[in-house]
Design an enzyme around this catalytic site. Structure first.
Site, PDB file in Angstrom:
ATOM      1  N   LYS A  26       2.239  -3.603   6.997  1.00  0.00           N
ATOM      2  CA  LYS A  26       2.631  -3.670   5.577  1.00  0.00           C
ATOM      3  C   LYS A  26       4.140  -3.468   5.430  1.00  0.00           C
ATOM      4  O   LYS A  26       4.802  -4.157   4.647  1.00  0.00           O
ATOM      5  CB  LYS A  26       1.881  -2.607   4.765  1.00  0.00           C
ATOM      6  CG  LYS A  26       0.395  -2.867   4.603  1.00  0.00           C
ATOM      7  CD  LYS A  26       0.133  -4.046   3.681  1.00  0.00           C
ATOM      8  CE  LYS A  26      -1.334  -4.352   3.517  1.00  0.00           C
ATOM      9  NZ  LYS A  26      -1.612  -5.639   2.902  1.00  0.00           N
TER      10      LYS A  26
ATOM     11  N   SER B  99       0.840  -1.204   0.000  1.00  0.00           N
ATOM     12  CA  SER B  99       0.000   0.000   0.000  1.00  0.00           C
ATOM     13  C   SER B  99       0.866   1.241   0.000  1.00  0.00           C
ATOM     14  O   SER B  99       1.982   1.239   0.551  1.00  0.00           O
ATOM     15  CB  SER B  99      -0.859  -0.021   1.269  1.00  0.00           C
ATOM     16  OG  SER B  99      -1.444   1.229   1.494  1.00  0.00           O
TER      17      SER B  99
ATOM     18  N   TYR C 220      -1.678  -0.761  10.987  1.00  0.00           N
ATOM     19  CA  TYR C 220      -1.925  -1.345   9.657  1.00  0.00           C
ATOM     20  C   TYR C 220      -0.729  -1.057   8.733  1.00  0.00           C
ATOM     21  O   TYR C 220      -0.176  -1.968   8.112  1.00  0.00           O
ATOM     22  CB  TYR C 220      -3.212  -0.773   9.050  1.00  0.00           C
ATOM     23  CG  TYR C 220      -3.351  -1.048   7.578  1.00  0.00           C
ATOM     24  CD1 TYR C 220      -3.617  -2.334   7.111  1.00  0.00           C
ATOM     25  CD2 TYR C 220      -3.187  -0.031   6.623  1.00  0.00           C
ATOM     26  CE1 TYR C 220      -3.726  -2.598   5.749  1.00  0.00           C
ATOM     27  CE2 TYR C 220      -3.298  -0.286   5.271  1.00  0.00           C
ATOM     28  CZ  TYR C 220      -3.565  -1.568   4.831  1.00  0.00           C
ATOM     29  OH  TYR C 220      -3.668  -1.834   3.483  1.00  0.00           O
TER      30      TYR C 220
HETATM   31  P1  NAD Z   1     -10.846  -7.280   1.399  1.00  0.00           P
HETATM   32  O1  NAD Z   1     -11.077  -7.244   2.864  1.00  0.00           O
HETATM   33  O2  NAD Z   1     -12.021  -7.103   0.510  1.00  0.00           O
HETATM   34  O3  NAD Z   1     -10.108  -8.638   0.991  1.00  0.00           O
HETATM   35  C1  NAD Z   1      -9.222  -9.295   1.853  1.00  0.00           C
HETATM   36  C2  NAD Z   1      -9.664 -10.750   1.932  1.00  0.00           C
HETATM   37  O4  NAD Z   1      -8.762 -11.458   2.782  1.00  0.00           O
HETATM   38  C3  NAD Z   1     -11.066 -10.923   2.497  1.00  0.00           C
HETATM   39  O5  NAD Z   1     -11.843 -11.699   1.595  1.00  0.00           O
HETATM   40  C4  NAD Z   1     -10.852 -11.658   3.823  1.00  0.00           C
HETATM   41  O6  NAD Z   1     -11.914 -12.548   4.111  1.00  0.00           O
HETATM   42  C5  NAD Z   1      -9.534 -12.359   3.572  1.00  0.00           C
HETATM   43  N1  NAD Z   1      -8.745 -12.640   4.769  1.00  0.00           N
HETATM   44  C6  NAD Z   1      -8.425 -11.785   5.779  1.00  0.00           C
HETATM   45  N2  NAD Z   1      -7.658 -12.401   6.687  1.00  0.00           N
HETATM   46  C7  NAD Z   1      -7.471 -13.690   6.245  1.00  0.00           C
HETATM   47  C8  NAD Z   1      -6.769 -14.811   6.736  1.00  0.00           C
HETATM   48  N3  NAD Z   1      -6.118 -14.757   7.897  1.00  0.00           N
HETATM   49  N4  NAD Z   1      -6.784 -15.946   6.022  1.00  0.00           N
HETATM   50  C9  NAD Z   1      -7.450 -16.018   4.845  1.00  0.00           C
HETATM   51  N5  NAD Z   1      -8.153 -14.986   4.328  1.00  0.00           N
HETATM   52  C10 NAD Z   1      -8.148 -13.835   5.032  1.00  0.00           C
HETATM   53  O7  NAD Z   1      -9.729  -6.176   1.085  1.00  0.00           O
HETATM   54  P2  NAD Z   1      -9.213  -5.630  -0.308  1.00  0.00           P
HETATM   55  O8  NAD Z   1      -9.606  -4.200  -0.421  1.00  0.00           O
HETATM   56  O9  NAD Z   1      -9.549  -6.579  -1.395  1.00  0.00           O
HETATM   57  O10 NAD Z   1      -7.646  -5.638  -0.022  1.00  0.00           O
HETATM   58  C11 NAD Z   1      -6.816  -6.719  -0.406  1.00  0.00           C
HETATM   59  C12 NAD Z   1      -5.386  -6.395   0.004  1.00  0.00           C
HETATM   60  O11 NAD Z   1      -4.982  -5.160  -0.575  1.00  0.00           O
HETATM   61  C13 NAD Z   1      -5.200  -6.245   1.511  1.00  0.00           C
HETATM   62  O12 NAD Z   1      -3.988  -6.859   1.879  1.00  0.00           O
HETATM   63  C14 NAD Z   1      -5.123  -4.748   1.708  1.00  0.00           C
HETATM   64  O13 NAD Z   1      -4.355  -4.395   2.838  1.00  0.00           O
HETATM   65  C15 NAD Z   1      -4.450  -4.310   0.422  1.00  0.00           C
HETATM   66  N6  NAD Z   1      -4.743  -2.897   0.081  1.00  0.00           N
HETATM   67  C16 NAD Z   1      -6.056  -2.505  -0.075  1.00  0.00           C
HETATM   68  C17 NAD Z   1      -6.330  -1.168  -0.341  1.00  0.00           C
HETATM   69  C18 NAD Z   1      -7.753  -0.687  -0.481  1.00  0.00           C
HETATM   70  O14 NAD Z   1      -8.009   0.531  -0.405  1.00  0.00           O
HETATM   71  N7  NAD Z   1      -8.735  -1.576  -0.714  1.00  0.00           N
HETATM   72  C19 NAD Z   1      -5.287  -0.224  -0.467  1.00  0.00           C
HETATM   73  C20 NAD Z   1      -3.984  -0.678  -0.331  1.00  0.00           C
HETATM   74  C21 NAD Z   1      -3.711  -2.021  -0.065  1.00  0.00           C
HETATM   75  N1  UFG Z   2     -12.854  11.214   3.043  1.00  0.00           N
HETATM   76  C1  UFG Z   2     -13.885  12.066   3.406  1.00  0.00           C
HETATM   77  N2  UFG Z   2     -15.000  11.510   3.952  1.00  0.00           N
HETATM   78  C2  UFG Z   2     -15.154  10.165   4.156  1.00  0.00           C
HETATM   79  C3  UFG Z   2     -14.086   9.296   3.768  1.00  0.00           C
HETATM   80  C4  UFG Z   2     -12.955   9.869   3.222  1.00  0.00           C
HETATM   81  O1  UFG Z   2     -13.793  13.276   3.244  1.00  0.00           O
HETATM   82  O2  UFG Z   2     -16.194   9.738   4.677  1.00  0.00           O
HETATM   83  C5  UFG Z   2     -11.651  11.789   2.409  1.00  0.00           C
HETATM   84  C6  UFG Z   2     -10.366  11.561   3.210  1.00  0.00           C
HETATM   85  O3  UFG Z   2     -10.201  12.590   4.164  1.00  0.00           O
HETATM   86  C7  UFG Z   2      -9.328  11.588   2.081  1.00  0.00           C
HETATM   87  C8  UFG Z   2     -10.067  10.977   0.885  1.00  0.00           C
HETATM   88  O4  UFG Z   2     -11.455  11.128   1.175  1.00  0.00           O
HETATM   89  O5  UFG Z   2      -8.996  12.927   1.762  1.00  0.00           O
HETATM   90  C9  UFG Z   2      -9.763   9.497   0.665  1.00  0.00           C
HETATM   91  O6  UFG Z   2     -10.000   8.792   1.894  1.00  0.00           O
HETATM   92  P1  UFG Z   2     -10.032   7.180   1.942  1.00  0.00           P
HETATM   93  O7  UFG Z   2     -10.347   6.816   3.350  1.00  0.00           O
HETATM   94  O8  UFG Z   2     -10.919   6.649   0.875  1.00  0.00           O
HETATM   95  O9  UFG Z   2      -8.560   6.750   1.530  1.00  0.00           O
HETATM   96  P2  UFG Z   2      -7.153   7.076   2.226  1.00  0.00           P
HETATM   97  O10 UFG Z   2      -6.306   7.763   1.199  1.00  0.00           O
HETATM   98  O11 UFG Z   2      -7.320   7.759   3.508  1.00  0.00           O
HETATM   99  O12 UFG Z   2      -6.596   5.611   2.535  1.00  0.00           O
HETATM  100  C10 UFG Z   2      -6.611   4.554   1.566  1.00  0.00           C
HETATM  101  C11 UFG Z   2      -6.756   3.226   2.308  1.00  0.00           C
HETATM  102  C12 UFG Z   2      -5.539   2.980   3.138  1.00  0.00           C
HETATM  103  C13 UFG Z   2      -4.324   3.034   2.273  1.00  0.00           C
HETATM  104  C14 UFG Z   2      -4.262   4.345   1.524  1.00  0.00           C
HETATM  105  C15 UFG Z   2      -3.112   4.378   0.566  1.00  0.00           C
HETATM  106  O13 UFG Z   2      -7.902   3.251   3.124  1.00  0.00           O
HETATM  107  O14 UFG Z   2      -5.609   1.701   3.720  1.00  0.00           O
HETATM  108  O15 UFG Z   2      -5.464   4.569   0.783  1.00  0.00           O
HETATM  109  O16 UFG Z   2      -3.177   3.263  -0.255  1.00  0.00           O
HETATM  110  F1  UFG Z   2      -3.229   2.923   3.042  1.00  0.00           F
END
Ligand code: NAD
Ligand code: UFG
Length: 361
Positions: free
Chosen positions: A173, A145, A169
């Site tokens: 990572k 991330s 978190y």
């Molecule tokens: P998500 O929660 O939809 O998917 C994660 C999946 O992992 C879920 O289906 C959950 O059931 C499964 N899981 C969790 N713990 C587990 C375990 N111990 N064993 C087996 N399965 C398990 O999340 P996502 O948005 O699809 O994110 C996927 C990955 O990408 C994560 O590692 C997250 O940290 C990373 N990531 C997501 C974002 C974002 O904004 N969505 C941003 C940056 C990084």
């Molecule tokens: N925001 C609002 N109102 C809300 C939610 C978000 O104004 O209800 C704003 C936040 O302040 C920010 C922007 O929308 O300015 C994006 O916020 P998000 O929560 O959607 O995303 P972030 O950039 O804060 O974080 C996301 C993931 C993190 C990850 C990061 C970088 O949630 O896990 O992107 O990948 F680490």
């Protein structure tokens, strides 16, 4: 919109997604991002095994993936911390490469429950590495991330930007990235890519897959969508006094299908490149919260009510990628637009059967 060169997102070059057919295990494969990766991989001809404990997803997602692809993705319910079961799955499914998405991902929750985050994310990854090593599988793509960059020291952020963490978190990572780097340094047989996602958004064009968080969404796009559908009354904008053109936060939103294709390109790269590699997956363009609201209103033809609330602790004014390394080394660049992200999300939300808790169809 703020961008490094002022051009729109639609600057895609042709992706070469052809390659060898492989047997790939996706940990977290029924989650939001994993499900879209599964579709891309299955449509490329790879055999896909979805390994998930369903802590944040549903087994019905596997059915949706198979409905889209006409392929037989295998779903295995399991926890990555169950090393013996994971190892036996790797062996019985004859897995050749792993994409590791499984983990917990809510920043606020990680501050309240750090042990859960280290146990699931860090210990879970150690368990996966042990199982992979025992089976002599050494090709791994990891879901990292942009959070590993901590407070941006310059923009756009490239892969040489210093890393740090501001919450458990993010620290999980970072620990995992460092562990993977050590593992690759210890044995030249490992091929590892850490993909640093910026802000994934959007849904599959069929509306069968998308992000439907249980409870109140933490992220902006699902929150906006739920206000547009009337499930929530108002969006709180967390601060309008940032040093940005309209005062609201700027982020690099990337379509989940572009993100998924980035995994395919990373895997293809790893086939011929050993070692540890980090890549940003972002667009290089940044949109403000206000621009996101306007774009969603246009795509959905709905009003999105908002008010202005105080800044959210830990938020930064702006965060966006320099995606040049992924373009130059992987041959990947994002091609879908913000309108694609908003309209696919809206389509998914309209198609979602709230009573059944899954997409219709
Ligand atoms: P998500 O929660 O939809 O998917 C994660 C999946 O992992 C879920 O289906 C959950 O059931 C499964 N899981 C969790 N713990 C587990 C375990 N111990 N064993 C087996 N399965 C398990 O999340 P996502 O948005 O699809 O994110 C996927 C990955 O990408 C994560 O590692 C997250 O940290 C990373 N990531 C997501 C974002 C974002 O904004 N969505 C941003 C940056 C990084
Ligand atoms: N925001 C609002 N109102 C809300 C939610 C978000 O104004 O209800 C704003 C936040 O302040 C920010 C922007 O929308 O300015 C994006 O916020 P998000 O929560 O959607 O995303 P972030 O950039 O804060 O974080 C996301 C993931 C993190 C990850 C990061 C970088 O949630 O896990 O992107 O990948 F680490």
């Amino acid at each position: 919109m703020i961008g490094r060169n002022g051009i729109g997102i639609g600057i895609g070059i042709g992706h070469n997604l052809d390659g060898l057919s492989m047997k790939i295990l996706l940990t977290g494969g029924t989650g939001y991002i994993g499900s879209h990766i599964a579709v891309v991989f299955a449509q490329m001809g790879h055999s896909v095994v979805l390994y998930d404990n369903l802590s944040n997803s549903s087994a019905s997602v596997a059915g949706q993936i198979n409905a889209i692809t006409d392929e037989k993705c295998v779903f295995v319910r399991g926890d990555i911390r169950d090393t013996a079961f994971l190892q036996s799955t790797l062996r019985s499914q004859q897995i050749e490469a792993v994409v590791h998405l499984a983990g917990l991902k809510a920043v606020g929750e990680s501050v309240e429950k750090p042990i859960d985050y280290y146990a699931n994310n860090v210990q879970g990854t150690i368990s996966l590495l042990e199982a992979m090593e025992a089976e002599r599988i050494k090709t791994l793509v990891f879901s990292s991330s942009a959070t590993v960059y901590g407070q941006p020291q310059y923009l756009p952020i490239d892969e040489n930007h210093p890393t740090s963490a501001t919450n458990p978190y993010g620290r999980s990572k970072l620990h995992i990235e460092e562990m993977l780097s050590d593992v690759a340094a210890s044995d030249g047989g490992w091929h590892i890519a850490c993909l640093r996602y910026f802000n994934p958004a959007g849904a599959h064009e069929t509306a069968r897959l998308g992000e439907r968080p249980a409870g109140k969404p933490n992220n902006l796009m699902p929150f906006i969508a739920q206000v547009a559908t009337g499930e929530r009354t108002v969006l709180s904008i967390f601060g309008d006094d940032y040093e940005t053109p309209d005062g609201t936060g700027l982020r690099d939103y990337i379509h989940v299908m572009d993100l998924a294709e980035g995994h395919a390109m990373a895997l293809q790269f790893l086939i011929s490149n050993a070692g540890w590699h980090a890549f940003n997956l972002g667009t290089g363009q940044a949109y403000s919260v206000m621009e996101m609201i306007k774009s969603f209103e246009k795509a959905s033809c709905q009003k999105v009510a908002f008010n202005v609330a105080p800044r959210r602790p830990g938020d930064v004014a702006a965060c966006f990628a320099n995606p040049d390394k992924a373009m130059l080394v992987l041959g990947w660049t994002a091609s879908r637009t913000l309108d694609d992200m908003c309209s696919s999300t809206w389509h998914f939300y309209q198609s979602f059967d709230n009573a059944a808790g899954k997409a219709k169809g």
